[in-house]
Design an enzyme around this catalytic site. Structure first.
Site, mmCIF file in Angstrom:
data_model
loop_
_atom_site.group_PDB
_atom_site.id
_atom_site.type_symbol
_atom_site.label_atom_id
_atom_site.label_comp_id
_atom_site.label_asym_id
_atom_site.label_seq_id
_atom_site.Cartn_x
_atom_site.Cartn_y
_atom_site.Cartn_z
ATOM 1 N N ASP A 51 7.734 -6.228 6.975
ATOM 2 C CA ASP A 51 7.081 -6.397 8.277
ATOM 3 C C ASP A 51 7.306 -7.731 9.002
ATOM 4 O O ASP A 51 7.605 -7.746 10.176
ATOM 5 C CB ASP A 51 5.560 -6.204 8.129
ATOM 6 C CG ASP A 51 5.198 -4.869 7.495
ATOM 7 O OD1 ASP A 51 6.102 -4.181 6.977
ATOM 8 O OD2 ASP A 51 4.011 -4.511 7.502
ATOM 9 N N GLU A 76 0.390 -6.367 -5.061
ATOM 10 C CA GLU A 76 1.265 -5.886 -3.987
ATOM 11 C C GLU A 76 2.552 -6.718 -3.963
ATOM 12 O O GLU A 76 3.648 -6.191 -3.856
ATOM 13 C CB GLU A 76 0.523 -5.998 -2.641
ATOM 14 C CG GLU A 76 1.298 -5.409 -1.471
ATOM 15 C CD GLU A 76 0.523 -5.506 -0.154
ATOM 16 O OE1 GLU A 76 -0.554 -6.145 -0.123
ATOM 17 O OE2 GLU A 76 1.009 -4.948 0.846
HETATM 18 C C1 GLC Z 1 3.161 -3.020 4.196
HETATM 19 C C2 GLC Z 1 4.598 -3.201 3.714
HETATM 20 C C3 GLC Z 1 5.311 -1.874 3.758
HETATM 21 C C4 GLC Z 1 4.533 -0.845 2.965
HETATM 22 C C5 GLC Z 1 3.058 -0.775 3.373
HETATM 23 C C6 GLC Z 1 2.214 0.054 2.430
HETATM 24 O O1 GLC Z 1 3.123 -2.654 5.534
HETATM 25 O O2 GLC Z 1 5.267 -4.170 4.447
HETATM 26 O O3 GLC Z 1 6.620 -2.005 3.278
HETATM 27 O O4 GLC Z 1 5.119 0.402 3.071
HETATM 28 O O5 GLC Z 1 2.507 -2.045 3.413
HETATM 29 O O6 GLC Z 1 2.301 -0.413 1.117
#
Ligand code: GLC
Length: 427
Positions: free
Chosen positions: A167, A397
């Site tokens: 992101d 994460e």
């Molecule tokens: C965030 C990450 C993305 C992922 C999402 C859910 O937005 O950047 O890559 O898919 O979280 O985990």
């Protein structure tokens, strides 16, 4: 990790997968991400298969049940109401029967389908399920080249940073400067209620994320128009490498399953993309870089997106060895894993989301790629680094590559799925 530790790691990973299972799909983590995410779900299926193969197929089938008529597979499916996440369906307003977002995510789907199929215990189930999904995967890949490469260059652009899955990467900084912020509707972020702000994108990023969303919404989510209308159009080597690998896996799978036309189409796309891809190589950085499609310039930002091309076996041996060398050099500056950005870059931030932290899923794609490029020693180091992080900090994460601290959401599904896959596949 010895055998016993591996067995324990698998049990802990399986517990996370069960905890986040919502029946027909899995959420990434409670609170922060309460819906189904596209590439999370596909990669999660790789972990789920070690618990229940039918459930793993169901995970991707559920995602594909929400494919758009034009072929796009959306990045979020909002199966339930939950105001713990922003922006929800009332902001996207895509008009889908079950609400979804209006952009896509990295297409790891066909790569996952091939592995689920080729390594299945229940071969008959795998043949049936994979066969049923081939045309959908093909439609998605065709959509990419039709809508995200309208001039037929052979490479697709992302039109929103969220599409990359990375992101707030430093890769997007320059192109994001072109995105205005006027007219953004007032909003309240929810992510920073779950995770400290220093580990999340800045407000200036969010304003631009939302400006783009509103722009696409104003155009009625018509994918024939969005690419040219977006001030943000970036050709990401990581994203394109994933598409090329998935397309070549789709071709092999379609051939095996007696669908030569799908196979031939996919092979033609791969051949064209591979030729165009070398234009993203940078001798100065010794890796691939993003191409800003608006300015037509390569972006001086050495991120993990430029190392991912090994996942599709792209480049010649010199390029692949250069990427392995980059990984080694990055690792010397950190203690754990492969960071998401070159730690020597002054813009590197070890705790801020995609601007430095280690993401195990990307590490696993890179390790898979290094093996494919006959760089097994380098791959083994990346895998060992991922397991060391789990031992140190559990299923986070993402992680600080210098301290090993777990960051962002906890009990994280795709991190657990990758660990399950790693320990079972190596066994
Ligand atoms: C965030 C990450 C993305 C992922 C999402 C859910 O937005 O950047 O890559 O898919 O979280 O985990």
């Amino acid at each position: 990790m010895n055998r016993l530790d591996r067995a324990a790691a698998f049990e802990r990973a399986a517990a996370v997968l069960r905890e986040n299972d919502r029946g027909a799909y899995t959420i990434p983590t409670k609170g922060l991400y309460p819906f189904q995410w596209n590439w999370d779900s596909c990669l999660t299926a790789l972990g789920l298969r070690h618990l229940d193969e039918a459930r793993a197929w169901q995970e991707v089938e559920t995602l594909l049940a929400h494919q758009w008529p034009d072929g796009m597979v959306p990045h979020i499916v909002f199966h339930v109401d939950d105001d713990g996440y922003f922006p929800g369906p009332s902001v996207w307003r895509t008009g889908r029967p079950v609400p979804t977002s209006g952009i896509t995510q990295p297409p790891v789907l066909a790569f996952v389908m091939k592995r689920l199929h080729d390594e299945a215990g229940d071969k008959e189930l795998a043949r049936r399920k994979a066969h049923g999904l081939l045309a959908k995967a093909d439609a998605w890949h065709r959509w990419f080249y039709a809508c995200r490469d309208p001039e037929g260059t052979g490479l697709v652009a992302i039109i929103h940073p969220w599409e990359s899955g990375r992101d707030n990467s430093i890769d997007w900084d320059e192109a994001m400067m072109r995105v205005p912020t006027d007219g953004v509707e007032p909003y309240e972020r929810r992510d920073t209620k779950h995770v400290v702000a220093a580990q999340r994108p800045h407000k200036a990023d969010y304003d631009r994320f939302l400006w783009l969303l509103q722009r696409f919404r104003d155009l009625g989510w018509d994918n024939a128009r969005l690419h040219d209308a977006s001030p943000f159009r970036v050709v990401d080597p990581g994203f394109n490498a994933i598409l090329i690998r998935s397309d070549s896996d789709l071709a092999d799978l379609a051939q095996t399953l007696g669908e030569p036309e799908i196979a031939a189409r996919a092979r033609a796309r791969v051949a064209k993309a591979r030729t165009a891809f070398e234009g993203l190589w940078s001798d100065a950085f010794g890796q691939y870089l993003c191409l800003d499609r608006v300015s037509n310039q390569l972006v001086d930002s050495p991120s993990i997106g430029g190392l991912l091309p090994v996942f599709a076996g792209l480049g010649d041996e010199t390029h692949q060895r250069s990427i392995a060398g980059r990984i080694e050099a990055w690792r010397k500056r950190t203690r754990f894993g492969v960071a998401s950005h070159d730690p020597a870059d002054r813009r590197f931030e070890s705790k801020r989301y995609w601007r430095g932290p280690v993401w195990i899923i990307v590490n696993m794609l890179i390790a898979d790629g290094l093996r494919r490029c006959n760089l097994a020693d380098a791959a083994a180091k990346v895998e060992a680094g991922s397991l060391a992080l789990i031992e140190e900090s559990g299923f986070a994460e993402y992680y600080d590559p210098i301290s090993g601290e777990g960051l962002g959401g906890g009990h994280f599904t795709w991190t657990a799925a990758m660990v399950a896959e790693l320990v079972k596949r190596a066994a």
